[in-house]
Design an enzyme around this catalytic site. Structure first.
Site, PDB file in Angstrom:
ATOM      1  N   LYS A   1      -2.222  -0.624  13.820  1.00 31.16           N
ATOM      2  CA  LYS A   1      -0.991  -0.619  13.037  1.00 31.16           C
ATOM      3  C   LYS A   1      -0.476   0.799  12.786  1.00 31.16           C
ATOM      4  CE  LYS A   1       2.403  -1.825  10.643  1.00 31.16           C
ATOM      5  NZ  LYS A   1       2.677  -2.845   9.667  1.00 31.16           N
TER       6      LYS A   1
ATOM      7  N   ASN B   1       3.009   2.553  14.375  1.00 36.71           N
ATOM      8  CA  ASN B   1       4.081   3.123  13.557  1.00 36.71           C
ATOM      9  C   ASN B   1       4.221   4.626  13.783  1.00 36.71           C
ATOM     10  OD1 ASN B   1       4.950   0.732  12.551  1.00 36.71           O
ATOM     11  ND2 ASN B   1       4.257   1.054  10.450  1.00 36.71           N
TER      12      ASN B   1
ATOM     13  N   CYS C   1       7.633   1.893   5.371  1.00 35.96           N
ATOM     14  CA  CYS C   1       6.493   1.844   6.308  1.00 35.96           C
ATOM     15  C   CYS C   1       6.290   3.144   7.070  1.00 35.96           C
ATOM     16  CB  CYS C   1       6.684   0.696   7.288  1.00 35.96           C
ATOM     17  SG  CYS C   1       6.894  -0.877   6.443  1.00 35.96           S
TER      18      CYS C   1
ATOM     19  N   LYS D   1       5.402   6.599   5.079  1.00 31.76           N
ATOM     20  CA  LYS D   1       4.127   6.635   4.325  1.00 31.76           C
ATOM     21  C   LYS D   1       2.950   6.340   5.247  1.00 31.76           C
ATOM     22  CE  LYS D   1       3.408   1.932   3.299  1.00 31.76           C
ATOM     23  NZ  LYS D   1       2.307   1.148   3.755  1.00 31.76           N
TER      24      LYS D   1
ATOM     25  N   PHE E   1      14.118   3.113  20.217  1.00 33.94           N
ATOM     26  CA  PHE E   1      13.643   4.128  19.267  1.00 33.94           C
ATOM     27  C   PHE E   1      13.921   5.548  19.753  1.00 33.94           C
ATOM     28  CE2 PHE E   1      11.567   2.411  15.488  1.00 33.94           C
ATOM     29  CZ  PHE E   1      11.915   1.092  15.708  1.00 33.94           C
TER      30      PHE E   1
ATOM     31  N   THR F   1       0.871  -1.180   0.000  1.00 33.71           N
ATOM     32  CA  THR F   1       0.000   0.000   0.000  1.00 33.71           C
ATOM     33  C   THR F   1       0.909   1.231   0.000  1.00 33.71           C
ATOM     34  OG1 THR F   1      -0.120  -0.155   2.424  1.00 33.71           O
ATOM     35  CG2 THR F   1      -1.972  -1.028   1.191  1.00 33.71           C
TER      36      THR F   1
ATOM     37  N   GLU G   1       0.422  -6.674  10.869  1.00 30.43           N
ATOM     38  CA  GLU G   1       1.727  -7.322  11.051  1.00 30.43           C
ATOM     39  C   GLU G   1       2.700  -6.289  11.614  1.00 30.43           C
ATOM     40  OE1 GLU G   1       2.707 -10.575  10.359  1.00 30.43           O
ATOM     41  OE2 GLU G   1       4.388  -9.697  11.452  1.00 30.43           O
TER      42      GLU G   1
HETATM   43  C1  UGA Z   1       8.597  -0.612  11.115  1.00 31.28           C
HETATM   44  C2  UGA Z   1       8.086  -1.001  12.515  1.00 31.28           C
HETATM   45  O1  UGA Z   1       9.160  -0.951  13.458  1.00 31.28           O
HETATM   46  C3  UGA Z   1       7.482  -2.412  12.495  1.00 31.28           C
HETATM   47  O2  UGA Z   1       6.935  -2.720  13.759  1.00 31.28           O
HETATM   48  C4  UGA Z   1       6.393  -2.455  11.422  1.00 31.28           C
HETATM   49  O3  UGA Z   1       5.835  -3.752  11.323  1.00 31.28           O
HETATM   50  C5  UGA Z   1       6.988  -2.079  10.089  1.00 31.28           C
HETATM   51  O4  UGA Z   1       7.536  -0.757  10.165  1.00 31.28           O
HETATM   52  C6  UGA Z   1       5.877  -2.111   9.067  1.00 31.28           C
HETATM   53  O5  UGA Z   1       4.991  -1.249   9.124  1.00 31.28           O
HETATM   54  O6  UGA Z   1       5.809  -3.061   8.279  1.00 31.28           O
HETATM   55  P1  UGA Z   1      10.808  -1.186   9.718  1.00 31.28           P
HETATM   56  O7  UGA Z   1      10.268  -0.231   8.698  1.00 31.28           O
HETATM   57  O8  UGA Z   1      11.319  -2.509   9.277  1.00 31.28           O
HETATM   58  O9  UGA Z   1       9.659  -1.501  10.807  1.00 31.28           O
HETATM   59  O10 UGA Z   1      11.994  -0.431  10.447  1.00 31.28           O
HETATM   60  P2  UGA Z   1      12.294   0.122  11.903  1.00 31.28           P
HETATM   61  O11 UGA Z   1      13.221  -0.787  12.584  1.00 31.28           O
HETATM   62  O12 UGA Z   1      11.065   0.525  12.599  1.00 31.28           O
HETATM   63  O13 UGA Z   1      13.119   1.440  11.520  1.00 31.28           O
HETATM   64  C7  UGA Z   1      12.477   2.502  10.811  1.00 31.28           C
HETATM   65  C8  UGA Z   1      13.422   3.652  10.602  1.00 31.28           C
HETATM   66  O14 UGA Z   1      13.640   4.343  11.828  1.00 31.28           O
HETATM   67  C9  UGA Z   1      14.809   3.280  10.078  1.00 31.28           C
HETATM   68  O15 UGA Z   1      15.144   4.180   9.053  1.00 31.28           O
HETATM   69  C10 UGA Z   1      15.711   3.447  11.281  1.00 31.28           C
HETATM   70  O16 UGA Z   1      17.014   3.782  10.928  1.00 31.28           O
HETATM   71  C11 UGA Z   1      15.017   4.578  12.019  1.00 31.28           C
HETATM   72  N1  UGA Z   1      15.280   4.611  13.472  1.00 31.28           N
HETATM   73  C12 UGA Z   1      14.874   3.591  14.266  1.00 31.28           C
HETATM   74  C13 UGA Z   1      15.914   5.716  14.033  1.00 31.28           C
HETATM   75  O17 UGA Z   1      16.274   6.676  13.335  1.00 31.28           O
HETATM   76  N2  UGA Z   1      16.127   5.760  15.383  1.00 31.28           N
HETATM   77  C14 UGA Z   1      15.727   4.748  16.186  1.00 31.28           C
HETATM   78  O18 UGA Z   1      15.945   4.860  17.423  1.00 31.28           O
HETATM   79  C15 UGA Z   1      15.090   3.636  15.618  1.00 31.28           C
END
Ligand code: UGA
Length: 469
Positions: free
Chosen positions: A225, A229, A281, A284, A270, A103, A169
């Protein structure tokens, strides 16, 4: 290779072992299909992309996800998992159909583009000949499941016998297999006890282990969800907003984050400052949520999400400022080693990646940018073919005027500042992910900068103070 359904179970397929189809075998769907088969279910993965289906059928995962390749090979050997482009076969086969198609953000607005989801539900509904459950896993705007239920009832030759549920998810790329097999919670958005029982059968292995389950209505499941996020994005932007304040005051955002993290109510996860969030994710979902809230007349309730998005984007500009400063105030002709392209380590996903965006911005200002990512070079090259790409860390940093750390791969954290220093043109580095040992770099003669950190090292002073305490 699969078992055949008896006529009785075809009438009411609540079985110990429902047969599962997964529509859309990208990051989410492929992982879900493989993991469900690993748990003992018979699974058929379906996609319109012939090449993806061929690759998965021959045991090759078409993207980088640690552990998934091994799991795929393992379950293919059991005969419980197969892949097809034949939707009719999938409809005949499945008791529970998981819809895992993308999506993405619409091209012309912040709204989610639901074309693929709608197509998938419609295709399943129009072919249905026996009772089955259609389960949405894709992230969608609130109210989508209700709208799809009406559409499915109209399109399906068996009417309301085809039911719909929403089962968001929460897997993270890079940890997808573990997150799928050991989720921290399960959420079932259902409209009937039958649908709930079907989902309980699918997730029985996790429920037996005591995984928390929240059973809710369809709208709540959809909201969980995007709320999750958005919360994660808010936490990241919060600490990055503090980094902005630190930059104006000479305070150190890493020490600040560390101090905050000891408060259990806040927690340290985080709360990592840096270039901020990207990927397919968080960005968007945040925008689609704000857009949907406005449509629902509650835009003000989540108006702050626009600011969260803005804080996130500002970090990229600020990072470019730091690189420009180190290059002497002008990026024209400066050779910059861009370390990382993926939106986070352990992924080859470059969708909305802060790293690649920064590399592009640097190039637009006239820098000679050389990108190196351990896994994402190919995807990055497809997105920005005009940038230069190196095959190794050493090649990327050779003769660099400034090194820019953009994605915190372990390989970069492990690199020896002295060895890197011998390759570069000038020992200047900006750490966009607060992943490097600043003291080690400074001791090796590097000028070291990071977002939200004072220009001069104060770490030594603080550590001495800590020692005294
Ligand atoms: C995210 C969510 O964490 C999942 O729970 C969710 O299922 C998923 O989206 C989704 O909607 O499918 P993801 O996109 O794989 O997962 O990545 P994250 O680990 O959440 O990281 C997202 C972004 O935040 C990355 O660019 C990461 O570098 C950044 N980030 C993360 C930070 O800048 N600081 C932090 O402390 C943590």
């Amino acid at each position: 290779m699969f078992t055949t359904r008896s006529p009785e179970t075809e009438l009411d397929p609540i079985a110990e072992h429902p047969r599962i189809t997964v529509l859309g075998v990208g990051y989410l769907g492929a992982t879900h299909a493989v993991c469900m088969a690993a748990l003992g279910f018979e699974v058929l993965g379906v996609d319109v992309d012939q090449q993806k289906i061929q690759e998965l059928s021959s045991g090759r995962v078409p993207f980088f996800e640690p552990g998934l390749q091994e799991k795929l090979s393992e379950v293919l050997r059991t005969g419980r998992l197969a892949f097809t482009t034949d939707l009719d076969a999938a409809v005949r086969f499945g008791d529970v159909h998981f819809i895992c198609v993308g999506t993405p953000q619409s091209i012309d607005s912040d709204a989610a583009d639901l074309t693929f989801v709608e197509r998938a539900f419609e295709a399943l509904a129009s072919r249905a000949r026996r009772k089955a459950l259609l389960v949405g896993k894709s992230t969608v705007p609130i109210g989508t499941a209700e709208r799809l239920t009406a559409m499915v009832n109209t399109r399906s030759p068996i009417g309301e016998a085809l039911e719909l549920a929403w089962n968001p998810e929460f897997l993270r790329e890079g940890f997808a297999v573990d997150d799928t097999l050991h989720p921290d919670r399960l959420v079932f958005g259902v409209a009937s006890g039958w649908a709930e029982r079907q989902l309980r059968a699918v997730y029985a292995p996790m429920l037996r282990r005591g995984t928390p389950l929240v059973v809710a209505d369809l709208a709540t499941a959809e909201l969980v969800k995007v709320a999750a996020n958005s919360f994660l994005a808010t936490k990241i932007s919060y600490i990055n907003a503090m980094a902005e304040v630190c930059e104006a005051t000479g305070a150190d955002v890493d020490r600040l984050a560390e101090a905050l993290s000891h408060d259990e109510r806040i927690g340290g996860k985080f709360l990592k400052p840096g270039l901020g969030f990207g990927g397919g994710c968080l960005p968007k979902d945040l925008r689609a949520f704000a857009h949907r809230a406005e449509e629902l007349g509650v835009g003000r309730a989540v108006a702050f999400l626009h600011e969260i998005d803005d804080i996130n984007t500002r970090r990229r500009f600020r990072f470019v400022d730091l690189v420009r400063d180190l290059a002497g105030g002008d990026l024209h002709g400066a050779r910059v080693a861009a370390l990382g392209a993926a939106f986070k380590p352990n992924s080859d996903d470059v969708r909305d990646a802060p790293a690649l965006d920064v590399a592009r911005m640097l190039a637009l200002e006239g820098a000679d940018v050389v990108v190196y990512d351990p896994e994402a070079n190919e995807n990055a090259h497809r997105t920005y073919p005009d940038l230069d790409y190196a095959g190794s860390l050493a090649e990327a940093v050779t003769k660099a005027d400034v090194v820019a750390l953009l994605t915190e791969w372990d390989e970069f954290g492990r690199a020896d500042p002295n060895e890197l220093g011998a390759l570069v043109n000038a020992r200047r580095i900006v750490d966009g992910r607060h992943a490097l040992d600043a003291d080690a770099y400074r001791e090796a003669g590097w000028i070291f900068r990071a977002l939200g950190q004072p220009t001069e090292p104060v770490g030594m002073i603080t550590r001495e103070a800590q020692a005294v305490n």
